[in-house]
Write an enzyme that holds these catalytic residues in place. Structure first.
Site, PDB file in Angstrom:
ATOM      1  N   GLU A 127       0.832  -1.191   0.000  1.00  0.00           N
ATOM      2  CA  GLU A 127       0.000   0.000   0.000  1.00  0.00           C
ATOM      3  C   GLU A 127       0.870   1.245   0.000  1.00  0.00           C
ATOM      4  O   GLU A 127       2.016   1.233   0.434  1.00  0.00           O
ATOM      5  CB  GLU A 127      -0.896   0.002   1.225  1.00  0.00           C
ATOM      6  N   CYS A 136       3.471   8.369   0.782  1.00  0.00           N
ATOM      7  CA  CYS A 136       4.192   7.451   1.665  1.00  0.00           C
ATOM      8  C   CYS A 136       4.186   6.080   1.003  1.00  0.00           C
ATOM      9  O   CYS A 136       3.125   5.532   0.716  1.00  0.00           O
ATOM     10  CB  CYS A 136       3.475   7.416   3.010  1.00  0.00           C
ATOM     11  N   CYS A 153       7.383  -6.913   7.300  1.00  0.00           N
ATOM     12  CA  CYS A 153       8.601  -6.320   7.851  1.00  0.00           C
ATOM     13  C   CYS A 153       9.143  -7.251   8.925  1.00  0.00           C
ATOM     14  O   CYS A 153       8.382  -7.869   9.656  1.00  0.00           O
ATOM     15  CB  CYS A 153       8.294  -4.950   8.462  1.00  0.00           C
ATOM     16  N   CYS A 172       8.465  -3.958  15.444  1.00  0.00           N
ATOM     17  CA  CYS A 172       8.234  -2.876  16.406  1.00  0.00           C
ATOM     18  C   CYS A 172       6.868  -3.097  17.073  1.00  0.00           C
ATOM     19  O   CYS A 172       5.890  -3.428  16.393  1.00  0.00           O
ATOM     20  CB  CYS A 172       8.269  -1.523  15.703  1.00  0.00           C
ATOM     21  N   CYS A 206       3.505  -1.374  15.872  1.00  0.00           N
ATOM     22  CA  CYS A 206       3.231  -1.359  14.434  1.00  0.00           C
ATOM     23  C   CYS A 206       2.580  -2.655  14.000  1.00  0.00           C
ATOM     24  O   CYS A 206       3.075  -3.744  14.292  1.00  0.00           O
ATOM     25  CB  CYS A 206       4.550  -1.166  13.689  1.00  0.00           C
ATOM     26  N   LEU A 236      12.652   6.882  16.631  1.00  0.00           N
ATOM     27  CA  LEU A 236      13.407   6.802  17.892  1.00  0.00           C
ATOM     28  C   LEU A 236      12.535   6.255  19.031  1.00  0.00           C
ATOM     29  O   LEU A 236      12.813   5.208  19.590  1.00  0.00           O
ATOM     30  CB  LEU A 236      13.951   8.200  18.231  1.00  0.00           C
ATOM     31  N   ASN A 237      11.549   6.990  19.415  1.00  0.00           N
ATOM     32  CA  ASN A 237      10.464   6.511  20.303  1.00  0.00           C
ATOM     33  C   ASN A 237      10.828   6.185  21.738  1.00  0.00           C
ATOM     34  O   ASN A 237       9.961   5.727  22.497  1.00  0.00           O
ATOM     35  CB  ASN A 237       9.767   5.278  19.697  1.00  0.00           C
ATOM     36  N   ASN A 289      -1.532   6.144  18.288  1.00  0.00           N
ATOM     37  CA  ASN A 289      -2.859   5.974  17.704  1.00  0.00           C
ATOM     38  C   ASN A 289      -3.440   4.658  18.251  1.00  0.00           C
ATOM     39  O   ASN A 289      -3.059   3.592  17.806  1.00  0.00           O
ATOM     40  CB  ASN A 289      -2.638   5.923  16.178  1.00  0.00           C
ATOM     41  N   CYS A 308       0.801   2.712   9.088  1.00  0.00           N
ATOM     42  CA  CYS A 308       1.416   1.699   8.228  1.00  0.00           C
ATOM     43  C   CYS A 308       0.879   0.297   8.463  1.00  0.00           C
ATOM     44  O   CYS A 308       0.720  -0.142   9.588  1.00  0.00           O
ATOM     45  CB  CYS A 308       2.936   1.737   8.318  1.00  0.00           C
TER      46      CYS A 308
HETATM   47  S1  SF4 Z   1       7.512   0.506  12.341  1.00  0.00           S
HETATM   48 FE1  SF4 Z   1       6.640  -1.352  11.412  1.00  0.00          FE
HETATM   49  S2  SF4 Z   1       7.238  -1.241   9.242  1.00  0.00           S
HETATM   50 FE2  SF4 Z   1       8.541   0.212  10.363  1.00  0.00          FE
HETATM   51  S3  SF4 Z   1      10.405  -0.947  10.911  1.00  0.00           S
HETATM   52 FE3  SF4 Z   1       8.996  -1.160  12.650  1.00  0.00          FE
HETATM   53  S4  SF4 Z   1       7.863  -3.057  12.245  1.00  0.00           S
HETATM   54 FE4  SF4 Z   1       8.824  -2.435  10.312  1.00  0.00          FE
END
Ligand code: SF4
Length: 350
Positions: free
Chosen positions: A100, A114, A121, A125, A128, A221-222, A296, A339
């Protein structure tokens, strides 16, 4: 040179090739160098995929190309439009996988696209949804570039961010080839200033990217301690904060360029005044700007959005220390444009 994508009929997808690779391919057919630029213009400026339409090439040459190569395109299978104008394109790839891309409206009718760089992936994370699918495969250069071509067919694109599904630096060679096509004058003709690549922090690849090509860098970073960052982003076990920040200090920047740090604020996890203080220390000596995003909340997530007071206090602390800290809204929330979410939902529905 870029490796042509493997194709069952063994024809080369010319959109997998940057200008140098296309020149080499044509050289192998005994053609002049300028032919590559000519074909680039047809593919990217005119949006032509059929060699028969490339009328300034001889008929014999067109037939030869037809026998050995093809020009791919992606057509959105589904477009969702959010109440704030965000448009999300779902694109089906030749092997049935989907990716997407999301068009985010900006001021004055401009828009940022984007795009994704992998199907799924591997980085996992915690905040995500894409991370929960695991990595299916890398996107080819043509699949990356065709996301932009498909969106351009639906309206102009002013900026590109590599921030959709996937970790771009985990697919470095194909991403670099795609960037070269974005920048080529006869290609998509984007200035490197208009393209931003976001990474979760693959330190050696950051250095390699800096050596190979110009692009704006964003770092997700987070967190301000290794303990919290490891919980949110497993990659931190391999490349802890000290190494990541050292890589940022060494990343080559143009005189007025800065690295963007993405920081998703999560209630009671990384949104305290102590975090704000540590963040200022971490950024010491880095030409930085910070994008602050409220988490979110979504179905099944363990985390919560920060309170408004915590968000404002965090932002003010940075601003008072002369750090550019911009609040970023999570656009397209009603069409799940964060994402990976559309893909997640469609797969649940299927
Ligand atoms: S935020 Fe999601 S898409 Fe981005 S690196 Fe981390 S797991 Fe992968």
């Amino acid at each position: 040179m870029t490796e042509p994508a493997l194709n069952l009929d063994r024809k080369v997808d010319l959109k997998d090739l940057d200008l140098d690779a296309l020149t080499a391919f044509l050289d192998g057919l005994g053609k002049e160098r300028f032919r590559a630029r000519q074909i680039f213009r047809w593919m990217y400026r005119q949006g032509v995929c059929d060699f028969a339409e490339m009328t300034d090439l001889s008929k014999d040459f067109r037939q030869e190309l037809q026998a050995r190569a093809y020009v791919s395109r992606l057509v959105p299978e589904k477009v969702e439009v959010s109440s704030d104008g965000t448009r999300k394109y779902l694109l089906r790839l030749a092997d049935g996988q989907t990716v997407e891309s999301v068009r985010i409206p900006m001021d004055e009718g401009r828009s940022t696209l984007c795009i994704s760089t992998q199907v799924g992936c591997a980085m996992q994370c915690a905040f995500c949804l894409t991370g929960t699918f695991g990595l299916m495969r890398n996107l080819t250069p043509s699949e990356i570039v065709n996301q932009v071509c498909a969106a351009q067919a639906d309206g102009p694109v002013n900026n590109i961010v590599l921030m959709g599904m996937g970790e771009p630096l985990h697919n470095l060679d194909n991403v670099v080839a795609a960037l070269r096509i974005f920048y080529a004058e006869e290609g998509l003709n984007f200035s490197p200033r208009k393209v931003t690549l976001s990474t979760c922090g693959l330190v050696p690849e950051m250095a390699e990217l800096g050596r190979r090509i110009r692009v704006n860098l964003a770092v997700s970073l987070n967190a301000t301690t290794d303990e919290v960052r490891e919980r949110l982003m497993p990659i931190n076990r391999r490349y802890p904060l000290a190494r990541l920040m050292a890589a940022c200090r060494e990343f080559p920047l143009q005189p007025r360029q800065r690295i963007t740090f993405e920081y998703i604020l999560i209630r009671d996890l990384n949104d305290s005044p102590a975090d704000a203080r540590r963040l200022v220390k971490l950024l010491h000596g880095v030409k930085a700007k910070v994008n602050l995003i409220a988490f979110n909340e979504h179905e099944g997530s363990d985390y919560r959005a920060p309170t408004e007071e915590a968000f404002e206090a965090f932002q003010s602390y940075l601003l008072q220390r002369n750090i550019v800290a911009i609040r970023r809204a999570s656009k397209g929330a009603d069409i799940s444009a964060a994402c990976g979410q559309l893909k997640g939902r469609l797969e649940k529905e299927e």
